[in-house]
Design an enzyme around this catalytic site. Structure first.
Site, PDB file in Angstrom:
ATOM      1  N   ARG A 161       0.827  -1.220   0.000  1.00 25.40           N
ATOM      2  CA  ARG A 161       0.000   0.000   0.000  1.00 25.40           C
ATOM      3  C   ARG A 161       0.863   1.272   0.000  1.00 25.40           C
ATOM      4  O   ARG A 161       0.525   2.260   0.651  1.00 25.40           O
ATOM      5  CB  ARG A 161      -0.936   0.038   1.211  1.00 25.40           C
ATOM      6  CG  ARG A 161      -1.991  -1.031   1.231  1.00 25.40           C
ATOM      7  CD  ARG A 161      -2.977  -0.849   0.085  1.00 25.40           C
ATOM      8  NE  ARG A 161      -4.149  -1.709   0.238  1.00 25.40           N
ATOM      9  CZ  ARG A 161      -4.194  -2.991  -0.117  1.00 25.40           C
ATOM     10  NH1 ARG A 161      -3.136  -3.558  -0.674  1.00 25.40           N
ATOM     11  NH2 ARG A 161      -5.290  -3.705   0.055  1.00 25.40           N
ATOM     12  N   SER A 235     -10.656  -0.333   3.209  1.00 24.09           N
ATOM     13  CA  SER A 235      -9.895  -0.433   4.461  1.00 24.09           C
ATOM     14  C   SER A 235      -9.463   0.967   4.887  1.00 24.09           C
ATOM     15  O   SER A 235      -8.828   1.676   4.109  1.00 24.09           O
ATOM     16  CB  SER A 235      -8.645  -1.281   4.266  1.00 24.09           C
ATOM     17  OG  SER A 235      -8.990  -2.559   3.816  1.00 24.09           O
ATOM     18  N   GLU A 331      -4.818   4.074   5.960  1.00 27.15           N
ATOM     19  CA  GLU A 331      -4.469   3.739   4.581  1.00 27.15           C
ATOM     20  C   GLU A 331      -5.016   4.832   3.662  1.00 27.15           C
ATOM     21  O   GLU A 331      -4.448   5.138   2.633  1.00 27.15           O
ATOM     22  CB  GLU A 331      -5.094   2.387   4.227  1.00 27.15           C
ATOM     23  CG  GLU A 331      -4.620   1.829   2.913  1.00 27.15           C
ATOM     24  CD  GLU A 331      -5.683   1.026   2.190  1.00 27.15           C
ATOM     25  OE1 GLU A 331      -6.660   1.640   1.723  1.00 27.15           O
ATOM     26  OE2 GLU A 331      -5.512  -0.191   2.083  1.00 27.15           O
TER      27      GLU A 331
HETATM   28  N1  EPU Z   1     -10.702 -10.120  10.428  1.00 30.11           N
HETATM   29  C1  EPU Z   1     -11.376 -10.136  11.640  1.00 30.11           C
HETATM   30  N2  EPU Z   1     -12.367  -9.211  11.842  1.00 30.11           N
HETATM   31  C2  EPU Z   1     -12.710  -8.302  10.895  1.00 30.11           C
HETATM   32  C3  EPU Z   1     -12.012  -8.259   9.681  1.00 30.11           C
HETATM   33  C4  EPU Z   1     -11.002  -9.183   9.471  1.00 30.11           C
HETATM   34  O1  EPU Z   1     -11.092 -10.959  12.502  1.00 30.11           O
HETATM   35  O2  EPU Z   1     -13.636  -7.528  11.156  1.00 30.11           O
HETATM   36  C5  EPU Z   1      -9.665 -11.131  10.177  1.00 30.11           C
HETATM   37  C6  EPU Z   1     -10.151 -12.167   9.180  1.00 30.11           C
HETATM   38  O3  EPU Z   1     -10.839 -13.194   9.791  1.00 30.11           O
HETATM   39  C7  EPU Z   1      -8.866 -12.666   8.559  1.00 30.11           C
HETATM   40  C8  EPU Z   1      -7.987 -11.423   8.579  1.00 30.11           C
HETATM   41  O4  EPU Z   1      -8.547 -10.543   9.545  1.00 30.11           O
HETATM   42  O5  EPU Z   1      -8.259 -13.646   9.367  1.00 30.11           O
HETATM   43  C9  EPU Z   1      -7.869 -10.755   7.229  1.00 30.11           C
HETATM   44  O6  EPU Z   1      -9.145 -10.309   6.782  1.00 30.11           O
HETATM   45  P1  EPU Z   1      -9.489 -10.088   5.217  1.00 30.11           P
HETATM   46  O7  EPU Z   1      -9.139 -11.295   4.442  1.00 30.11           O
HETATM   47  O8  EPU Z   1     -10.883  -9.595   5.152  1.00 30.11           O
HETATM   48  O9  EPU Z   1      -8.491  -8.999   4.735  1.00 30.11           O
HETATM   49  P2  EPU Z   1      -7.912  -7.659   5.408  1.00 30.11           P
HETATM   50  O10 EPU Z   1      -6.512  -7.915   5.823  1.00 30.11           O
HETATM   51  O11 EPU Z   1      -8.839  -7.128   6.442  1.00 30.11           O
HETATM   52  C10 EPU Z   1      -6.860  -6.777   3.187  1.00 30.11           C
HETATM   53  C11 EPU Z   1      -6.851  -5.508   2.392  1.00 30.11           C
HETATM   54  C12 EPU Z   1      -8.123  -5.385   1.562  1.00 30.11           C
HETATM   55  C13 EPU Z   1      -8.197  -6.576   0.619  1.00 30.11           C
HETATM   56  C14 EPU Z   1      -8.175  -7.868   1.444  1.00 30.11           C
HETATM   57  C15 EPU Z   1      -8.066  -9.095   0.584  1.00 30.11           C
HETATM   58  C16 EPU Z   1      -5.475  -3.945   3.642  1.00 30.11           C
HETATM   59  C17 EPU Z   1      -5.441  -2.734   4.507  1.00 30.11           C
HETATM   60  N3  EPU Z   1      -6.681  -4.363   3.272  1.00 30.11           N
HETATM   61  O12 EPU Z   1      -7.909  -6.676   4.140  1.00 30.11           O
HETATM   62  O13 EPU Z   1      -8.014  -4.201   0.762  1.00 30.11           O
HETATM   63  O14 EPU Z   1      -9.373  -6.523  -0.160  1.00 30.11           O
HETATM   64  O15 EPU Z   1      -7.002  -7.886   2.313  1.00 30.11           O
HETATM   65  O16 EPU Z   1      -6.801  -9.162  -0.022  1.00 30.11           O
HETATM   66  O17 EPU Z   1      -4.420  -4.488   3.313  1.00 30.11           O
HETATM   67  C18 EPU Z   1      -8.483  -1.869   0.736  1.00 30.11           C
HETATM   68  O18 EPU Z   1      -7.272  -1.697   0.670  1.00 30.11           O
HETATM   69  O19 EPU Z   1      -9.295  -0.912   0.766  1.00 30.11           O
HETATM   70  C19 EPU Z   1      -8.992  -3.225   0.817  1.00 30.11           C
HETATM   71  C20 EPU Z   1     -10.308  -3.501   0.929  1.00 30.11           C
END
Ligand code: EPU
Length: 335
Positions: A161, A235, A331
């Site tokens: 990012r 995010s 972000e």
């Molecule tokens: N999780 C929780 N609670 C929540 C949200 C997430 O426990 O409310 C846990 C999930 O269970 C999982 C982990 O966190 O174990 C990761 O969650 P998720 O796969 O939803 O991805 P993320 O890390 O929250 C990132 C990106 C997203 C992207 C997804 C998929 C960042 C800041 N965000 O989210 O990007 O779509 O991975 O690759 O890196 C964005 O940048 O705007 C965005 C949506």
């Protein structure tokens, strides 16, 4: 060139914040862009899809909306193809164009809001793929001089990012056109577990890029609010990357902490999990709140000011720091 005064940006930022631009102009060609950059109003702010910003105040100077369009194949090789895309093109429309033509590489990045011109700034990424994986070069205009400059992969300092456009050259260049290297024999990427699970649920056995795109769209729609219905900027925070020692201590206290080891030896932990553990998930504070299905996404329930959202973000940062000793950083770009 039509310059608007006190122009409402409410429909031009996906958070739906009712802020105004002191002066506003739309440009559809590089020449018009240069003309806008030469105008006396300062500072200049370049607006793409408005999908990664939080407006906490009216914007001074001149806001320039990049509407440069065009999608073209530049070079056609046996296995790959180079395409040149106008910075004002909608990102997802570009992804669908690639899928229709059979060009692989961006299908995991389906349904990301925003424009092609903004995509390199934060090196957009999702489901195991980042923009840098398909990036060839870009054309930009120097906001100060109007001069055209080419940035190749090595010039962009892409990281999680992050890019040179968010650090060293923040506010200095306007991206007018982005070139990508795509594959004509696409190798699909299902490294992100949820994709495999979703394909299974959909009953798909030999997925191609079209099916991967469908799976990604389905995952995103199940978790992420549609900005057309509920204002948000995806995010709000980055996932923090912490040292091994700190991670070991945290893991001891919270054995369920999800984690992703990085090539650097550090460990990325999901901000959404940390925020949920602090009790913010689904919580509404005034006109804003943390989304019920994805705690990392802050939303505008209607009529929220940017300051209201930012105050909530500050409270979340404080409570995550208190509970875990981890500092979250936004972000989204806060203005
Ligand atoms: N999780 C929780 N609670 C929540 C949200 C997430 O426990 O409310 C846990 C999930 O269970 C999982 C982990 O966190 O174990 C990761 O969650 P998720 O796969 O939803 O991805 P993320 O890390 O929250 C990132 C990106 C997203 C992207 C997804 C998929 C960042 C800041 N965000 O989210 O990007 O779509 O991975 O690759 O890196 C964005 O940048 O705007 C965005 C949506």
């Amino acid at each position: 060139m039509k310059i608007y005064s006190n122009y409402s940006l409410e429909k031009l930022n996906t958070f739906g914040i009712a802020a105004k631009a002191k002066a506003f102009v739309e440009v559809a060609t590089e020449e018009a862009f240069r003309e806008a950059l030469a105008r006396p109003e300062n500072p200049k702010l370049i607006l793409g899809g408005g999908s990664n910003m939080l407006l906490t105040k009216d914007l001074p100077g001149l806001v320039i909306k990049n509407n440069i369009l065009g999608k073209a194949v530049i070079r056609d090789f046996i296995h790959t193809v180079h395409v040149g895309i106008g910075g004002g093109e909608n990102w997802h429309a570009f992804v669908l164009w690639c899928i229709k033509k059979g060009y692989g590489g961006v299908e995991n990045l389906s349904l990301i809001p925003g424009t092609v011109g903004a995509s390199p700034i934060q090196n957009i990424g999702a489901y195991g793929v980042e923009l840098k994986d398909v990036f060839l070069k870009l054309e930009a205009l120097d906001i100060k001089t109007g001069e055209r400059k080419i940035f190749r992969l090595k010039d962009c300092a892409f990281a999680y990012r992050d890019s040179v456009f968010k650090s060293k050259w923040k506010g200095r260049y306007a991206i007018t056109k982005v070139y990508f290297r795509l594959s004509k024999n696409p190798k699909i990427n299902t490294s992100y577990g949820a994709i495999t699970d979703t394909l299974k649920t959909m009953g798909i056995e030999n997925p191609g890029i079209r099916e991967i795109s469908k799976a990604v769209i389905s995952i995103r729609q199940s978790k992420l609010p549609d900005p057309a219905q509920l204002g948000n900027s995806g995010s709000f925070f980055k996932n923090p990357v912490i040292g091994k020692k700190q991670f070991k201590a945290l893991q001891k206290a919270y054995p369920k902490l999800p984690h992703y080891p990085q090539a650097s030896g550090k460990i990325k932990v999901p901000a959404g999990w940390l925020i949920e553990q602090c009790g913010w998930k689904g919580k509404r504070v005034g006109n804003t709140g943390s989304h019920a299905k994805q705690a990392l996404v802050l939303v505008n329930y209607g009529g929220a000011s940017g300051k209201e959202v930012f105050n909530l973000a500050k409270k979340i940062i404080k409570s995550v720091d208190r509970k875990f000793g981890v500092l979250l950083t936004p972000e989204v770009n806060v203005f």
